[in-house]
Motif scaffolding. Structure first.
Motif, PDB file in Angstrom:
ATOM      1  N   TYR A  13       0.840  -1.202   0.000  1.00  0.00           N
ATOM      2  CA  TYR A  13       0.000   0.000   0.000  1.00  0.00           C
ATOM      3  C   TYR A  13       0.871   1.245   0.000  1.00  0.00           C
ATOM      4  O   TYR A  13       1.766   1.377   0.828  1.00  0.00           O
ATOM      5  N   LYS A  14       0.580   2.144  -0.924  1.00  0.00           N
ATOM      6  CA  LYS A  14       1.351   3.386  -1.064  1.00  0.00           C
ATOM      7  C   LYS A  14       0.430   4.591  -0.874  1.00  0.00           C
ATOM      8  O   LYS A  14      -0.517   4.772  -1.630  1.00  0.00           O
ATOM      9  N   ASP A  15       0.717   5.375   0.147  1.00  0.00           N
ATOM     10  CA  ASP A  15      -0.033   6.618   0.336  1.00  0.00           C
ATOM     11  C   ASP A  15       0.314   7.580  -0.796  1.00  0.00           C
ATOM     12  O   ASP A  15       1.394   7.505  -1.386  1.00  0.00           O
ATOM     13  N   THR A  16      -0.615   8.481  -1.084  1.00  0.00           N
ATOM     14  CA  THR A  16      -0.389   9.496  -2.116  1.00  0.00           C
ATOM     15  C   THR A  16      -0.611  10.867  -1.499  1.00  0.00           C
ATOM     16  O   THR A  16      -0.917  10.988  -0.311  1.00  0.00           O
ATOM     17  N   GLU A  18      -3.106  12.610  -2.117  1.00  0.00           N
ATOM     18  CA  GLU A  18      -4.554  12.763  -1.935  1.00  0.00           C
ATOM     19  C   GLU A  18      -5.160  11.796  -0.927  1.00  0.00           C
ATOM     20  O   GLU A  18      -6.275  12.015  -0.457  1.00  0.00           O
ATOM     21  N   SER A  19      -4.453  10.721  -0.599  1.00  0.00           N
ATOM     22  CA  SER A  19      -5.074   9.717   0.263  1.00  0.00           C
ATOM     23  C   SER A  19      -4.035   8.932   1.062  1.00  0.00           C
ATOM     24  O   SER A  19      -2.856   8.902   0.731  1.00  0.00           O
ATOM     25  N   MET A  20      -4.556   8.305   2.123  1.00  0.00           N
ATOM     26  CA  MET A  20      -3.742   7.453   2.991  1.00  0.00           C
ATOM     27  C   MET A  20      -4.543   6.188   3.296  1.00  0.00           C
ATOM     28  O   MET A  20      -5.766   6.200   3.274  1.00  0.00           O
ATOM     29  N   TYR A  21      -3.828   5.123   3.644  1.00  0.00           N
ATOM     30  CA  TYR A  21      -4.470   3.864   3.991  1.00  0.00           C
ATOM     31  C   TYR A  21      -4.486   3.672   5.506  1.00  0.00           C
ATOM     32  O   TYR A  21      -3.523   4.012   6.193  1.00  0.00           O
ATOM     33  N   PHE A  45      -7.560  12.868   2.883  1.00  0.00           N
ATOM     34  CA  PHE A  45      -7.061  13.592   4.048  1.00  0.00           C
ATOM     35  C   PHE A  45      -8.209  14.243   4.817  1.00  0.00           C
ATOM     36  O   PHE A  45      -8.142  14.387   6.029  1.00  0.00           O
ATOM     37  N   GLU A  46      -9.276  14.604   4.125  1.00  0.00           N
ATOM     38  CA  GLU A  46     -10.462  15.132   4.812  1.00  0.00           C
ATOM     39  C   GLU A  46     -11.074  14.063   5.708  1.00  0.00           C
ATOM     40  O   GLU A  46     -11.471  14.331   6.834  1.00  0.00           O
ATOM     41  N   GLU A  47     -11.147  12.839   5.206  1.00  0.00           N
ATOM     42  CA  GLU A  47     -11.663  11.737   6.018  1.00  0.00           C
ATOM     43  C   GLU A  47     -10.742  11.440   7.199  1.00  0.00           C
ATOM     44  O   GLU A  47     -11.204  11.093   8.287  1.00  0.00           O
TER      45      GLU A  47
END
Length: 103
Positions: A13-16, A18-21, A45-47
């Motif tokens: 899994y690779k965070d970007t 725009e998003s994280m796991y 990131f909002e979530e």
């Protein structure tokens, strides 16, 4: 997927930007177990600003927050270097202990 699979495959899994796991899992008798049902959620990131309880209620009712993937990956890499954690099951057990009691 079960929790041990999510942990062992954490490097996939690779965070970007725009998003994280993050991992969410079900407890068995009140505890996370290697065979607990688990989900890897890709969160914006909002979530990520939301409380983990709110995320679980919205995206995976019945699951509890386990760890953010980047934290898990750092800890997993450290365990790979230690002789006492040479097996997958030893690493999984140690990470579960960390998530329950140290995180």
């Amino acid at each position: 997927m079960i929790l041990s699979q999510a942990i062992i495959n954490c490097m996939d899994y690779k965070d970007t930007e725009e998003s994280m796991y993050s991992i969410y899992a079900k407890r068995i008798n009140g505890k996370f177990q290697p065979d607990s049902e688990a989900l890897v959620l890709k969160l914006t990131f909002e979530e990520m600003e939301m409380k983990s309880i709110e995320i679980a209620e919205e995206k995976c009712p019945g699951f509890d927050y386990f760890l953010e993937m980047f934290v898990l990956k750092d800890f997993y890499e450290d365990l790979l270097k230690l002789e006492e954690f040479k097996t997958d099951i030893k690493r999984v057990e140690r990470i579960i202990y960390y998530a329950e009691f140290d995180a």
